[in-house]
Scaffold this active site. Structure first.
Site, PDB file in Angstrom:
ATOM      1  N   ASP A 171       0.818  -1.212   0.000  1.00 41.50           N
ATOM      2  CA  ASP A 171       0.000   0.000   0.000  1.00 41.50           C
ATOM      3  C   ASP A 171       0.854   1.265   0.000  1.00 41.50           C
ATOM      4  O   ASP A 171       2.016   1.256   0.389  1.00 41.50           O
ATOM      5  CB  ASP A 171      -0.887   0.035   1.249  1.00 41.50           C
ATOM      6  CG  ASP A 171      -1.992  -1.008   1.204  1.00 41.50           C
ATOM      7  OD1 ASP A 171      -1.951  -1.893   0.320  1.00 41.50           O
ATOM      8  OD2 ASP A 171      -2.892  -0.947   2.058  1.00 41.50           O
ATOM      9  N   HIS A 177       3.392  -2.352   3.413  1.00 42.66           N
ATOM     10  CA  HIS A 177       3.496  -1.025   2.814  1.00 42.66           C
ATOM     11  C   HIS A 177       4.833  -0.813   2.117  1.00 42.66           C
ATOM     12  O   HIS A 177       5.858  -1.305   2.596  1.00 42.66           O
ATOM     13  CB  HIS A 177       3.335   0.052   3.889  1.00 42.66           C
ATOM     14  CG  HIS A 177       1.949   0.129   4.458  1.00 42.66           C
ATOM     15  ND1 HIS A 177       1.495  -0.743   5.428  1.00 42.66           N
ATOM     16  CD2 HIS A 177       0.916   0.973   4.184  1.00 42.66           C
ATOM     17  CE1 HIS A 177       0.239  -0.440   5.724  1.00 42.66           C
ATOM     18  NE2 HIS A 177      -0.142   0.589   4.989  1.00 42.66           N
TER      19      HIS A 177
HETATM   20 ZN   LIG Z   1      -2.641   3.217   3.108  1.00 44.39          ZN
END
Ligand SMILES: [Zn+2]
Length: 429
Positions: A152, A309
């Site tokens: 992400d 992430h």
């Molecule tokens: Zn995010």
């Protein structure tokens, strides 16, 4: 005479067949390519009219990173300005059809979004994913034995290290990108799109708690991000989105699904790796390594969807450190789409497959010009700079027009062959 006649007719038929078969679209002749011929939604879904495919069928997108490419996309405060009317029309049609639940927006008074009195976040009519309520059809778990790789918040400066690692391992992943980050870090976008050929998905334009946003704001957050990905990937329409902070509910989810055809993807394990670069992180590389060991050596049902992430060097490192354990424990490691053996885009299988043809009557939507410059217009015939994705053109771009051309040519050649056959028969007679 009759055998000569039969031979002549046979010859003529063969010639006709050869001519016709030479003009048939190989996609149509090869059943393995049929998926490239269609969208993956039902014929009447509104998303068909909201985005138009790229390639050579009338729209040629500007090179990624060029001023024309970036023009018309909003800065944060202008998110709602110049939103294409077609998006709003599709939203209002979905509301009128009763497809968008009338749930109030939340407020952020505490750690989780809060609903007004009378709205239970765990009730089926609200079903907030921030409260771990799962709406049927949303993706939280993987198929048994699979490990879905998704990252992400990119593209960002730590991303190239991740992309090099994935490429070295010949591993594809899904990247839930923030639209404004694509604009800012377009070089990294090009790398993951062109070199890695990974799956690109939606993580909104400004990364808000989506349940705090009005219907129109939700529309803008998703729509602009989809439009930029679409314009930057040869006309591919994203299929998946992930709500920032995992915050969605029946209203937000319905706008994503009913207006834009998006499937919501959440996760079933959270590393908290997003906090590693914070002054006071919630976790550490050691703690993530320990969690990874537990998950990766544990049960394989359901399959793992681990929240990770490409936000900081540390978060990328946390993933790379766990890689060997992922492999040695026999997980099938794949992107979200590969995990389910399904299409990564609504109108294409993946980064290298052909894009499904535009439909008759489609609306061409481009970001409106930010200034009076007449560049980006709603006229599909307007001239744009050739897209410089560097990607080899799909073998069957311009499918609608070329299919029509092939059909006409095929009919003409068939009649020509019949004419030749008739003349031959007459001469032989
Ligand atoms: Zn995010």
């Amino acid at each position: 005479m009759s055998s000569r006649l039969a031979s002549a007719i046979l010859l003529a038929v063969c010639v006709a067949q050869a001519i016709v078969s030479a003009t048939v679209d190989p996609d149509q002749a090869d059943p393995t390519h049929h998926l490239s011929e269609r969208w993956y939604h039902d014929e009447n879904h509104s998303v068909h009219t909201l985005f138009r495919r790229g390639g050579n069928d009338g729209i040629i997108y500007s090179p990624i990173g060029s001023p024309d490419w970036a023009q018309g996309f909003p800065a944060d405060p202008a998110l709602m300005q110049n939103m294409p009317q077609a998006w709003l029309d599709a939203l209002h049609a979905a509301i009128a059809a009763g497809k968008i639940p009338d749930i109030p927006v939340t407020t952020m008074g505490g750690p989780s979004p809060t609903y007004p009195d009378g709205y239970d976040p765990m009730s089926p009519n609200v079903c907030s994913s921030s409260y771990q309520c799962r709406i049927p059809g949303d993706i939280w778990d993987g198929p048994p034995g699979t490990l879905s790789l998704s990252f992400d918040d990119g593209p960002l400066p730590p991303s190239p290290t991740l992309y090099r690692f994935l490429k070295e391992k010949q591993q594809h992943a899904t990247h839930f990108f923030i639209g404004s980050n694509i604009l800012q870090y377009h070089d990294y976008f090009q790398t993951v799109w062109l070199d890695n050929q990974d799956d690109i998905a939606v993580h909104t334009w400004t990364h808000p708690y989506m349940t705090t946003k009005t219907n129109e704001e939700v529309l803008a957050e998703l729509g602009w991000t989809m439009q930029l990905i679409h314009n930057s990937t040869g006309g591919r329409v994203p299929k998946y989105w992930r709500p920032p902070y995992g915050d969605s509910d029946t209203r937000v989810r319905a706008i994503a699904q009913e207006v834009f055809g998006l499937t919501t993807v959440v996760w079933n394990q959270d590393t908290n790796d997003w906090s590693l670069s914070d002054p006071v992180p919630l976790t550490s590389l050691d703690q993530i390594a320990s969690q990874m060991h537990t998950w990766l050596t544990g049960p394989k049902t359901p399959g793992l969807i681990i929240l990770e992430h490409e936000l900081s060097d540390q978060s990328v490192q946390a993933f790379m450190s766990a890689w060997d354990l992922m492999v040695s424990n026999g997980w099938k490691i794949a992107s979200v789409a590969q995990m389910g053996d399904v299409n990564a885009y609504q109108n294409a299988w993946n980064a290298t497959s052909p894009v499904a043809p535009a439909r008759i009557g489609e609306i061409s939507i481009h970001p409106p010009p930010a200034s009076p410059t007449p560049s980006l217009s709603h006229d599909s015939s307007s001239t744009h700079v050739a897209q410089s994705t560097g990607k080899p053109s799909p073998p069957h771009t311009n499918q609608k027009n070329s299919a029509t051309d092939r059909s006409a040519a095929s009919t003409m050649l068939t009649w020509l062959a019949i004419f030749v056959a008739t003349i031959t028969v007459c001469i032989l007679s």
